[in-house]
Motif scaffolding. Structure first.
Motif, mmCIF file in Angstrom:
data_model
loop_
_atom_site.group_PDB
_atom_site.id
_atom_site.type_symbol
_atom_site.label_atom_id
_atom_site.label_comp_id
_atom_site.label_asym_id
_atom_site.label_seq_id
_atom_site.Cartn_x
_atom_site.Cartn_y
_atom_site.Cartn_z
ATOM 1 N N PRO A 1 0.840 -1.317 -0.058
ATOM 2 C CA PRO A 1 -0.150 -0.001 0.049
ATOM 3 C C PRO A 1 0.681 1.303 -0.077
ATOM 4 O O PRO A 1 0.446 2.471 -0.686
ATOM 5 N N MET B 1 -2.890 5.862 8.547
ATOM 6 C CA MET B 1 -4.052 5.130 8.427
ATOM 7 C C MET B 1 -3.648 3.642 8.282
ATOM 8 O O MET B 1 -4.152 2.752 8.786
ATOM 9 N N HIS B 2 -2.776 3.608 7.255
ATOM 10 C CA HIS B 2 -2.315 2.239 6.939
ATOM 11 C C HIS B 2 -1.675 1.525 8.020
ATOM 12 O O HIS B 2 -1.885 0.294 8.180
ATOM 13 N N PHE C 1 -3.937 0.085 10.605
ATOM 14 C CA PHE C 1 -4.681 -0.897 10.273
ATOM 15 C C PHE C 1 -3.642 -2.122 10.485
ATOM 16 O O PHE C 1 -4.090 -3.052 11.015
ATOM 17 N N PHE C 2 -2.522 -1.968 9.773
ATOM 18 C CA PHE C 2 -1.707 -3.072 9.692
ATOM 19 C C PHE C 2 -0.987 -3.494 11.144
ATOM 20 O O PHE C 2 -1.253 -4.708 11.472
ATOM 21 N N ILE D 1 -2.596 9.375 5.413
ATOM 22 C CA ILE D 1 -3.066 8.094 4.952
ATOM 23 C C ILE D 1 -1.945 6.852 5.254
ATOM 24 O O ILE D 1 -2.433 5.875 5.536
#
Lengths: 199, 199
Positions: B162, B188-189, B192-193, B185
DNA sequence: GTCTATAAGGAGATAGAC
DNA sequence: GTCTATCTCCTTATAGAC
């Protein structure tokens, strides 16, 4: 596949050569020779090299990805989200591996920074419909509590990005040889993704 | 930055123009004009256009990514893996955003399918050192039970893909303008990860 | 190490016969 | 709709003066 149509043959030949050598690397002369006509004959069908390129773009833009990879079979699996995601990913990567789409993605990657005929060829545009589709699917899954309360946007990104990178890296080798390996890695990706998001 | 050196100036000008117009799209003539010398003078420094391209490749191949983004500050954070991953991702995306690296990645994406001087420029090669680094880091985290028992390979992929796709998509716009948005962003990645892998 | 001059060929595109 | 012939411009690269 009506190869009798010279205009269409010029277009598919141009896609072949552009995707192999780039827009600047492939010449009208080369296209004409491959088609089997003289350069000047090309100009009966397209008024410039640029127009050929734009015709290729228009052809691909007219096709929607949904109708290519979504169908009733697949949507029936929505009650089993893990199975659905596996099938969805496999269908996507298989679609990206069709000869036409392979060529177009190569062309996209090569020419995304060069403005030809005031049109831009961007990865973002290419992926936008797929991203939208994924956001919808994941929104639905979140609503029905099948998956955790993540932002659908980030889920779409996490689902697509590894698949697309995989696809672009495998585009380098001209052949289809490793499709089995690719499917295996795709499944590993889906497994990870599903275990990360399941509610 | 010794701009007095013509040979080096040719190289950096060539990188500018190749990354903007592609290898075929940028001419020796254009390079010479930009440098401020005649075409023929180029040949005192490089015997062909191809040799200039290969010199650019050699320059970038000699730099290792570890020394660019790993340092003691960052490694101190290894006890706090979430913080480490945030900093690691931000440093990576910032490194990929340096002018030199931006240009090189553009060139990489454009020319990865065209063999120039029998050398290939592949995304896989470009990412291989980073992938290796990530596999090591995640292996260590798995060993110390900080993260779940996933395959380090798949973790590296999920972490990098990503970020790389994000980077390539933001390369289209010539400017740095959206770096703030990108960092958001990226975070955010990483969020999540991390939530997906933490033990 | 840069210059002028030029070679040799490929590019995109057009004119006009058939 | 394809052909031959040709134009004009741009390309990479070299020769030789300074």
């Amino acid at each position: 596949m009506k190869l009798a149509n010279t205009k269409q043959l010029i277009l598919s030949t141009a896609l072949d050569l552009f995707s192999q050598y780039g827009y600047n690397g492939a010449s009208i002369r080369q296209i004409a020779r491959t088609v089997g006509i003289r350069e000047s004959a090309i100009y009966n069908h397209y008024k410039s090299k640029e127009e050929i390129f734009l015709a290729i773009l228009a052809e691909f833009k007219s096709k929607t990805i949904s109708e290519k990879i979504l169908n009733d079979d697949l949507l029936d699996d929505l009650s089993n989200p893990e199975k659905f995601l596996r099938n969805f990913a496999e269908r996507l990567i298989t679609f990206w591996n069709t000869p036409q789409e392979r060529k177009f993605i190569r062309l996209l990657l090569m020419e995304q920074f060069t403005r030809i005929g005031n049109k831009e060829l961007s990865t973002t545009d290419y992926l936008s419909e797929l991203r939208k589709m994924c956001r919808l699917i994941f929104s639905e899954m979140i609503k029905t509590k099948i998956v955790k309360q993540y932002d659908p946007e980030i889920l779409a990104e996490q689902f697509i990005a590894p698949l697309f990178l995989m696809r672009t890296e495998y585009l380098v080798s001209g052949e289809n040889k490793n499709m089995g390996t690719v499917i295996k890695i795709v499944n590993m990706h889906v497994d990870f993704f599903w275990s990360a998001i399941k509610g």
